[in-house]
Design a protein around this motif. Structure first.
Motif, short mmCIF file in Angstrom:
data_model
loop_
_atom_site.label_atom_id
_atom_site.label_comp_id
_atom_site.label_asym_id
_atom_site.label_seq_id
_atom_site.Cartn_x
_atom_site.Cartn_y
_atom_site.Cartn_z
N ARG A 171 0.83 -1.20 0.00
CA ARG A 171 0.00 0.00 0.00
C ARG A 171 0.86 1.25 0.00
O ARG A 171 0.53 2.25 -0.66
CB ARG A 171 -0.94 -0.02 1.20
N ILE A 172 1.95 1.20 0.73
CA ILE A 172 2.86 2.35 0.76
C ILE A 172 3.45 2.60 -0.63
O ILE A 172 3.66 3.74 -1.05
CB ILE A 172 3.98 2.11 1.80
N ASP A 173 3.69 1.50 -1.38
CA ASP A 173 4.21 1.62 -2.75
C ASP A 173 3.16 2.05 -3.75
O ASP A 173 3.45 2.20 -4.94
CB ASP A 173 4.79 0.28 -3.21
N GLY A 174 1.92 2.23 -3.27
CA GLY A 174 0.86 2.73 -4.14
C GLY A 174 0.00 1.67 -4.77
O GLY A 174 -0.81 1.99 -5.66
N ALA A 175 0.11 0.43 -4.35
CA ALA A 175 -0.69 -0.64 -4.93
C ALA A 175 -2.11 -0.61 -4.38
O ALA A 175 -2.32 -0.38 -3.18
CB ALA A 175 -0.05 -2.00 -4.63
N GLY A 176 -3.09 -0.82 -5.26
CA GLY A 176 -4.47 -0.91 -4.83
C GLY A 176 -4.79 -2.29 -4.27
O GLY A 176 -3.98 -3.21 -4.35
N GLU A 177 -6.00 -2.41 -3.74
CA GLU A 177 -6.36 -3.68 -3.10
C GLU A 177 -6.41 -4.84 -4.09
O GLU A 177 -5.99 -5.95 -3.78
CB GLU A 177 -7.72 -3.54 -2.39
N LEU A 178 -6.93 -4.60 -5.30
CA LEU A 178 -6.97 -5.68 -6.29
C LEU A 178 -5.57 -6.10 -6.70
O LEU A 178 -5.28 -7.29 -6.87
CB LEU A 178 -7.77 -5.24 -7.51
N LYS A 179 -4.67 -5.14 -6.88
CA LYS A 179 -3.30 -5.46 -7.25
C LYS A 179 -2.61 -6.23 -6.14
O LYS A 179 -1.87 -7.20 -6.40
CB LYS A 179 -2.53 -4.19 -7.57
N ILE A 180 -2.85 -5.83 -4.90
CA ILE A 180 -2.27 -6.56 -3.76
C ILE A 180 -2.79 -7.99 -3.75
O ILE A 180 -2.02 -8.94 -3.54
CB ILE A 180 -2.62 -5.85 -2.44
N PHE A 181 -4.08 -8.15 -3.98
CA PHE A 181 -4.67 -9.48 -3.94
C PHE A 181 -4.09 -10.39 -5.01
O PHE A 181 -3.71 -11.54 -4.75
CB PHE A 181 -6.19 -9.38 -4.10
N PHE A 182 -4.02 -9.88 -6.25
CA PHE A 182 -3.60 -10.73 -7.37
C PHE A 182 -2.08 -10.90 -7.47
O PHE A 182 -1.61 -11.93 -7.95
CB PHE A 182 -4.15 -10.18 -8.69
N THR A 183 -1.31 -9.92 -7.04
CA THR A 183 0.15 -10.00 -7.20
C THR A 183 0.90 -10.37 -5.93
O THR A 183 2.05 -10.81 -6.00
CB THR A 183 0.70 -8.66 -7.73
N VAL A 184 0.25 -10.19 -4.78
CA VAL A 184 0.93 -10.49 -3.51
C VAL A 184 0.29 -11.68 -2.79
O VAL A 184 0.98 -12.64 -2.43
CB VAL A 184 0.91 -9.25 -2.57
N ILE A 185 -1.02 -11.63 -2.62
CA ILE A 185 -1.71 -12.65 -1.82
C ILE A 185 -1.81 -13.98 -2.56
O ILE A 185 -1.47 -15.04 -2.02
CB ILE A 185 -3.11 -12.15 -1.42
N LEU A 186 -2.29 -13.97 -3.80
CA LEU A 186 -2.50 -15.22 -4.53
C LEU A 186 -1.22 -16.04 -4.71
O LEU A 186 -1.24 -17.26 -4.52
CB LEU A 186 -3.17 -14.95 -5.88
#
Length: 274
Positions: A171-186
């Motif tokens: 989030r600090i890097d500017g990623a939105g929630e969908l981007k976090i979900f698909f690129t970090v969480i999954l």
């Protein structure tokens, strides 16, 4: 020393016996698919494959149209597994990492649905399918059970183990929630998604009761429904029935073998303490 060797021998004998007992029904099913119906139950049983496989396949194809039936099952199971796994991952992420009013209540309700027998929902679901004019369609099989309570629970438990600091950094890097979900969480929860995928694929591939109720044309039958239609009041051709059952187990085995390395870690990932 002798006692330790003896105990190991006994353990290995028991394990081998367990393996043989587990494999024996599958082996008999495969052998039966190569035999004419009259030889399958003969005494003593025939333990080696016969030469009737091509004839059984021809008979099975004439009875069912196996290519279309196989495609129906594969399409429904794959679409259901992909969409349901994604929905379960999204719901698990929301319950694990977000704070909102009534979160625990909603999650408790989802868990309570696990205790409701599926037979109880058949009549209202059928009435809904009639209202939507969805009988004898793919969506009638796929949509009603897309939100799997067990899959949501398993994904939620796995995602609780992910440190919040990872998402905060994104989030600090500017990623939105969908981007976090698909690129970090999954990517992190890939083992859990593999475990969920195996469960969902198997449950949909082997589903009989609901497709039997909603599908009324031979062209739309799935494999379990089509195979059940081979069992009538008159003569049963067990050769083609064995072959059809053998063919129906192959996709499950392939699916499991492809995802097996993630399966155990995905299941164990759901053991996070509250």
């Amino acid at each position: 020393m002798a006692k330790k060797i003896t105990s190991k021998i006994i353990i290995y004998i028991l394990l081998i016996a367990g393996v043989v007992l587990s494999i024996a029904p599958f082996y008999w099913m495969i052998v039966g698919s190569t035999l004419p119906s009259g030889e399958i139950f003969r005494v003593p049983p025939k333990l080696l494959p016969g030469d009737y496989l091509a004839k059984n396949f021809q008979t099975l194809n004439e009875s069912l149209g196996i290519a279309k039936i196989f495609w129906n099952s594969l399409f429904i199971a794959l679409v259901y597994t992909l969409v349901s796994t994604l929905i379960s991952a999204m719901a698990g992420y929301a319950f694990a990492k977000f704070k909102f009013k009534g979160k625990n209540v909603f999650f408790f309700i989802i868990l309570c649905t696990l205790m409701i027998p599926s037979q109880v929902t058949l009549i209202p679901l059928f009435e809904m399918m009639v209202t939507f004019n969805w009988l004898n369609t793919y969506q009638a099989i796929i949509l009603p059970t897309l939100a799997s309570p067990f899959a949501i629970y398993l994904m939620r438990q796995n995602m609780k183990a992910i440190p919040d600091s990872i998402m905060e950094a994104s989030r600090i890097d500017g990623a939105g929630e969908l981007k976090i979900f698909f690129t970090v969480i999954l990517p992190v929860t890939r083992p859990a998604m593999a475990a969920v995928g195996i469960f969902l694929f198997m449950s949909q591939w082997n589903s009989l009761l609901w497709p039997l109720i909603t599908l009324n044309s031979k062209e739309m039958f799935t494999l379990p429904v089509a195979l059940s239609s081979l069992i009538g009041m008159a003569r049963i051709d067990y050769g083609q029935l064995m072959l059809g059952t053998t063919l129906s187990t192959i996709p499950i085995m392939i699916f499991f073998l492809l995802l097996q390395k993630h399966f155990i870690s995905g299941i164990l990932g759901g053991s996070v303490k509250e």
